[in-house]
Design an enzyme around this catalytic site. Structure first.
Site, PDB file in Angstrom:
ATOM      1  N   CYS A   1       3.596   8.316  -8.581  1.00  0.00           N
ATOM      2  CA  CYS A   1       4.050   9.046  -7.382  1.00  0.00           C
ATOM      3  C   CYS A   1       5.281   9.892  -7.696  1.00  0.00           C
ATOM      4  O   CYS A   1       5.436  10.996  -7.170  1.00  0.00           O
ATOM      5  CB  CYS A   1       4.341   8.074  -6.245  1.00  0.00           C
ATOM      6  SG  CYS A   1       2.830   7.361  -5.569  1.00  0.00           S
TER       7      CYS A   1
ATOM      8  N   GLU B   1       2.733   7.371  -0.820  1.00  0.00           N
ATOM      9  CA  GLU B   1       3.413   8.655  -1.092  1.00  0.00           C
ATOM     10  C   GLU B   1       2.394   9.741  -1.437  1.00  0.00           C
ATOM     11  O   GLU B   1       2.488  10.880  -0.973  1.00  0.00           O
ATOM     12  CB  GLU B   1       4.379   8.519  -2.268  1.00  0.00           C
ATOM     13  CG  GLU B   1       5.523   7.547  -2.048  1.00  0.00           C
ATOM     14  CD  GLU B   1       5.200   6.130  -2.507  1.00  0.00           C
ATOM     15  OE1 GLU B   1       4.068   5.661  -2.278  1.00  0.00           O
ATOM     16  OE2 GLU B   1       6.088   5.501  -3.084  1.00  0.00           O
TER      17      GLU B   1
ATOM     18  N   ASN C   1      -0.831   3.260   2.002  1.00  0.00           N
ATOM     19  CA  ASN C   1      -1.594   2.873   0.811  1.00  0.00           C
ATOM     20  C   ASN C   1      -3.018   2.479   1.199  1.00  0.00           C
ATOM     21  O   ASN C   1      -3.254   1.872   2.249  1.00  0.00           O
ATOM     22  CB  ASN C   1      -0.885   1.774   0.014  1.00  0.00           C
ATOM     23  CG  ASN C   1      -0.516   0.549   0.796  1.00  0.00           C
ATOM     24  OD1 ASN C   1      -0.226   0.624   1.986  1.00  0.00           O
ATOM     25  ND2 ASN C   1      -0.517  -0.599   0.154  1.00  0.00           N
TER      26      ASN C   1
HETATM   27  N1  THU Z   1       2.309   1.135  -3.395  1.00  0.00           N
HETATM   28  C1  THU Z   1       2.574   2.261  -2.697  1.00  0.00           C
HETATM   29  O1  THU Z   1       1.863   2.601  -1.742  1.00  0.00           O
HETATM   30  N2  THU Z   1       3.644   2.992  -3.064  1.00  0.00           N
HETATM   31  C2  THU Z   1       4.484   2.687  -4.097  1.00  0.00           C
HETATM   32  O2  THU Z   1       5.387   3.440  -4.400  1.00  0.00           O
HETATM   33  C3  THU Z   1       4.300   1.435  -4.838  1.00  0.00           C
HETATM   34  C4  THU Z   1       3.057   0.692  -4.551  1.00  0.00           C
HETATM   35  C5  THU Z   1       1.157   0.306  -2.991  1.00  0.00           C
HETATM   36  C6  THU Z   1      -0.003   0.336  -3.937  1.00  0.00           C
HETATM   37  C7  THU Z   1      -0.665  -0.989  -3.650  1.00  0.00           C
HETATM   38  O3  THU Z   1      -1.540  -0.846  -2.540  1.00  0.00           O
HETATM   39  C8  THU Z   1       0.474  -1.898  -3.229  1.00  0.00           C
HETATM   40  O4  THU Z   1       1.557  -1.043  -2.907  1.00  0.00           O
HETATM   41  C9  THU Z   1       0.892  -2.887  -4.300  1.00  0.00           C
HETATM   42  O5  THU Z   1       1.101  -2.257  -5.505  1.00  0.00           O
END
Ligand code: THU
Length: 130
Positions: free
Chosen positions: A89, A55, A42
Site C-alpha cells: 500500500c 488503502e 479490506n
Molecule cells: N490490512 C489492510 O487492510 N491494510 C493494511 O495496511 C494492513 C493490513 C488488512 C489485510 C488483511 O485483510 C488484514 O488487514 C490482516 O492482514
C-alpha cells in the site's frame, strides 16, 4: 473537515470489511484536493494472498471516480494497537498520493500522523530517485 471526522469516516468504512480470516477490520478514506472522500475496506479471500487492503480499495475507488490529487488519508483498524499501511500500500500511495498526510487510529483511540514519504523513503518511482 477535522481529523476526528476523517477518522470517524474511516472507522465507518471498517464496519464494511470482509475479513473472515484475520478478523481485523480496516477502513480507509482518501480525501481529494477538492474535499471529496472516498472509502475502502479490506476484502479478504480464501486464497489469502488475493486479499485487498483498505488503502488500495480506497485509492482505486477514488481513481475510478475521477479523482487524481489527494491531501489526506484516514486509516482505522479494529486492532488494539495502531497499524500502519503495509509495504504494498505504501508503494501504491507513493504513486498516486505522494503529498498526502496519513492519519492513523485504532480501537484504543490513539492517533498518529505520517507523510507518505516518511513511510516510504527513497521510493521507486517513474521519475527516478526523488
Ligand atoms: N490490512 C489492510 O487492510 N491494510 C493494511 O495496511 C494492513 C493490513 C488488512 C489485510 C488483511 O485483510 C488484514 O488487514 C490482516 O492482514
Amino acid at each position: 473537515m477535522d481529523v476526528s471526522a476523517l477518522l470517524e469516516a474511516a472507522r465507518r468504512a471498517s464496519t464494511r470489511a470482509y475479513a473472515p480470516y484475520s478478523k481485523l477490520r480496516v477502513g480507509c478514506v482518501i480525501e481529494s484536493a477538492d474535499g471529496e472522500l472516498f472509502a475502502g475496506c479490506n476484502v479478504e479471500n480464501a486464497s489469502y494472498g488475493l486479499t485487498i487492503c483498505a488503502e488500495r480499495a480506497a485509492i482505486c475507488a477514488a481513481v475510478a471516480a475521477g479523482a487524481r490529487s489527494f491531501r489526506r488519508i484516514g486509516l482505522y483498524s479494529s486492532a488494539k494497537r495502531l497499524i500502519t499501511p503495509c509495504g504494498a500500500c505504501r508503494q501504491v500511495l507513493a504513486e498516486l498520493a505522494p503529498k498526502a498526510q496519513i492519519w492513523m487510529t485504532c480501537a484504543n483511540g490513539e492517533k498518529r500522523r505520517r507523510s507518505v514519504s516518511q513511510l516510504l523513503p527513497d521510493q521507486f518511482s517513474k521519475d527516478g530517485w526523488k
